[in-house]
Motif scaffolding. Structure first.
Motif, PDB file in Angstrom:
ATOM      1  N   UNK A  44       0.836  -1.197   0.000  1.00 42.59           N
ATOM      2  CA  UNK A  44       0.000   0.000   0.000  1.00 42.59           C
ATOM      3  C   UNK A  44       0.872   1.249   0.000  1.00 42.59           C
ATOM      4  N   UNK A  45       1.895   1.260   0.840  1.00 43.57           N
ATOM      5  CA  UNK A  45       2.833   2.392   0.874  1.00 43.57           C
ATOM      6  C   UNK A  45       3.498   2.556  -0.488  1.00 43.57           C
ATOM      7  N   UNK A  46       3.911   1.446  -1.075  1.00 41.69           N
ATOM      8  CA  UNK A  46       4.583   1.487  -2.382  1.00 41.69           C
ATOM      9  C   UNK A  46       3.657   2.088  -3.448  1.00 41.69           C
ATOM     10  N   UNK A  47       2.399   1.725  -3.418  1.00 41.75           N
ATOM     11  CA  UNK A  47       1.446   2.247  -4.407  1.00 41.75           C
ATOM     12  C   UNK A  47       1.233   3.747  -4.249  1.00 41.75           C
ATOM     13  N   UNK A  48       1.376   4.245  -3.027  1.00 44.28           N
ATOM     14  CA  UNK A  48       1.170   5.675  -2.777  1.00 44.28           C
ATOM     15  C   UNK A  48       2.410   6.513  -3.085  1.00 44.28           C
ATOM     16  N   UNK A  49       3.551   5.851  -3.284  1.00 48.59           N
ATOM     17  CA  UNK A  49       4.793   6.574  -3.595  1.00 48.59           C
ATOM     18  C   UNK A  49       4.745   7.126  -5.011  1.00 48.59           C
ATOM     19  N   UNK A  50       5.557   8.104  -5.244  1.00 47.98           N
ATOM     20  CA  UNK A  50       5.681   8.651  -6.593  1.00 47.98           C
ATOM     21  C   UNK A  50       5.139  10.060  -6.678  1.00 47.98           C
ATOM     22  N   UNK A  51       5.316  10.633  -7.838  1.00 48.02           N
ATOM     23  CA  UNK A  51       4.948  12.029  -8.053  1.00 48.02           C
ATOM     24  C   UNK A  51       3.532  12.221  -8.557  1.00 48.02           C
ATOM     25  N   UNK A 109      -3.013   5.624  -8.610  1.00 49.41           N
ATOM     26  CA  UNK A 109      -2.850   4.867  -7.358  1.00 49.41           C
ATOM     27  C   UNK A 109      -3.705   3.603  -7.395  1.00 49.41           C
ATOM     28  N   UNK A 110      -4.937   3.743  -7.848  1.00 53.88           N
ATOM     29  CA  UNK A 110      -5.832   2.600  -7.942  1.00 53.88           C
ATOM     30  C   UNK A 110      -5.274   1.539  -8.892  1.00 53.88           C
ATOM     31  N   UNK A 111      -4.728   1.979 -10.017  1.00 52.65           N
ATOM     32  CA  UNK A 111      -4.132   1.036 -10.975  1.00 52.65           C
ATOM     33  C   UNK A 111      -2.991   0.261 -10.312  1.00 52.65           C
ATOM     34  N   UNK A 112      -2.142   0.957  -9.561  1.00 49.13           N
ATOM     35  CA  UNK A 112      -1.038   0.281  -8.868  1.00 49.13           C
ATOM     36  C   UNK A 112      -1.568  -0.748  -7.873  1.00 49.13           C
ATOM     37  N   UNK A 119      -4.426  -8.070  -7.961  1.00 50.03           N
ATOM     38  CA  UNK A 119      -4.960  -9.117  -8.856  1.00 50.03           C
ATOM     39  C   UNK A 119      -4.027  -9.465 -10.007  1.00 50.03           C
ATOM     40  N   UNK A 120      -2.852  -8.871 -10.046  1.00 55.84           N
ATOM     41  CA  UNK A 120      -1.839  -9.315 -10.994  1.00 55.84           C
ATOM     42  C   UNK A 120      -1.975  -8.810 -12.417  1.00 55.84           C
ATOM     43  N   UNK A 121      -2.883  -7.890 -12.662  1.00 57.00           N
ATOM     44  CA  UNK A 121      -2.974  -7.326 -14.009  1.00 57.00           C
ATOM     45  C   UNK A 121      -1.768  -6.445 -14.281  1.00 57.00           C
ATOM     46  N   UNK A 122      -1.302  -6.448 -15.514  1.00 55.30           N
ATOM     47  CA  UNK A 122      -0.259  -5.493 -15.890  1.00 55.30           C
ATOM     48  C   UNK A 122      -0.927  -4.138 -16.126  1.00 55.30           C
ATOM     49  N   UNK A 123      -0.129  -3.099 -16.237  1.00 51.10           N
ATOM     50  CA  UNK A 123      -0.679  -1.762 -16.493  1.00 51.10           C
ATOM     51  C   UNK A 123      -1.430  -1.733 -17.817  1.00 51.10           C
ATOM     52  N   UNK A 173     -14.182  -1.089  -6.210  1.00 51.41           N
ATOM     53  CA  UNK A 173     -14.947  -1.321  -4.980  1.00 51.41           C
ATOM     54  C   UNK A 173     -14.237  -2.337  -4.088  1.00 51.41           C
ATOM     55  N   UNK A 174     -13.752  -3.418  -4.685  1.00 47.89           N
ATOM     56  CA  UNK A 174     -13.056  -4.454  -3.914  1.00 47.89           C
ATOM     57  C   UNK A 174     -11.765  -3.898  -3.317  1.00 47.89           C
ATOM     58  N   UNK A 175     -10.987  -3.206  -4.125  1.00 49.70           N
ATOM     59  CA  UNK A 175      -9.722  -2.635  -3.646  1.00 49.70           C
ATOM     60  C   UNK A 175      -9.983  -1.585  -2.569  1.00 49.70           C
ATOM     61  N   UNK A 176     -11.015  -0.787  -2.752  1.00 53.65           N
ATOM     62  CA  UNK A 176     -11.350   0.228  -1.747  1.00 53.65           C
ATOM     63  C   UNK A 176     -11.647  -0.427  -0.401  1.00 53.65           C
ATOM     64  N   UNK A 177     -12.373  -1.544  -0.425  1.00 49.07           N
ATOM     65  CA  UNK A 177     -12.631  -2.282   0.815  1.00 49.07           C
ATOM     66  C   UNK A 177     -11.321  -2.789   1.419  1.00 49.07           C
TER      67      UNK A 177
END
Length: 189
Positions: free
Chosen positions: A34-41, A48-51, A57-61, A77-81
């Motif tokens: 979660x911290x890693x996904x929030x990093x960056x500019x 952030x949601x894509x990360x 779920x393992x999807x590529x960008x 919705x699932x990720x938000x939960x």
């Protein structure tokens, strides 16, 4: 107690290797991921949601960009939960009891010594611990108090599922802000 969420895509997509992706299985997100996904500019919610979706779920960008928006909204919705709820809510949804002073982890972790940690015995911080916390730089305070209350190391805390991390933060907030009468029912048990 972890049960992975599965989502059948209403509009399947072609994967990067030309395979048909019809279903996604969501892994738990850890505090570290979660911290890693929030990093960056780029603080855009979509990025952030894509990360987070990629981590869970393992999807590529590129696969993520091929999703139909309604499927993407279901994933969101699932990720938000995953990132906003805490362990007691997940137990409640599963119809299971939850002990708030010795919480069973939603997702057990491997401790630094190699042992499996499946619950944490929370301890109430003392005035001395609070004084030490207050003397630390702002950025170190939360980790210090969390390590003291949980008995977990920094690396073990980073392995916690976001729901388990969220619960420890809720409970620590109670310890730091509530008066003794708030805890009377627990003391009498």
């Amino acid at each position: 107690m972890w049960t992975p969420n599965r989502l059948t895509l209403a509009w399947p997509i072609k994967g990067d290797k030309q395979e048909q992706i019809t279903e996604l299985t969501f892994k738990p997100l850890t505090r570290a991921s979660h911290i890693k996904a929030l990093e960056g500019d780029d603080p855009k919610e979509r990025v952030i949601f894509e990360k987070l979706a990629t981590l869970s779920c393992g999807l590529s960008a590129s696969e993520f960009t091929r999703l139909a928006l309604p499927d993407c909204n279901s994933i969101k919705r699932i990720i938000s939960d995953y990132v906003s709820l805490s362990t007691p809510e997940m137990y409640k949804r599963a119809g299971k009891e939850f002990n708030k002073n010795s919480p069973q982890l939603l997702v057990p972790i491997t401790g630094d010594n190699g042992d499996i940690i499946n619950h944490i015995d929370l301890k109430i911080p003392t005035v001395q611990v609070s004084d030490i916390m207050d003397s630390l730089p702002e950025k170190d305070r939360n980790d210090y108090i969390t390590q003291d209350v949980t008995g977990l190391s920094q690396t073990e805390l980073n392995r916690l599922a976001t729901q388990d991390w969220n619960y420890t933060q809720e409970r620590i907030s109670d310890f730091l802000q509530q008066t003794a009468d708030y805890f009377q029912d627990e003391i009498l048990k």
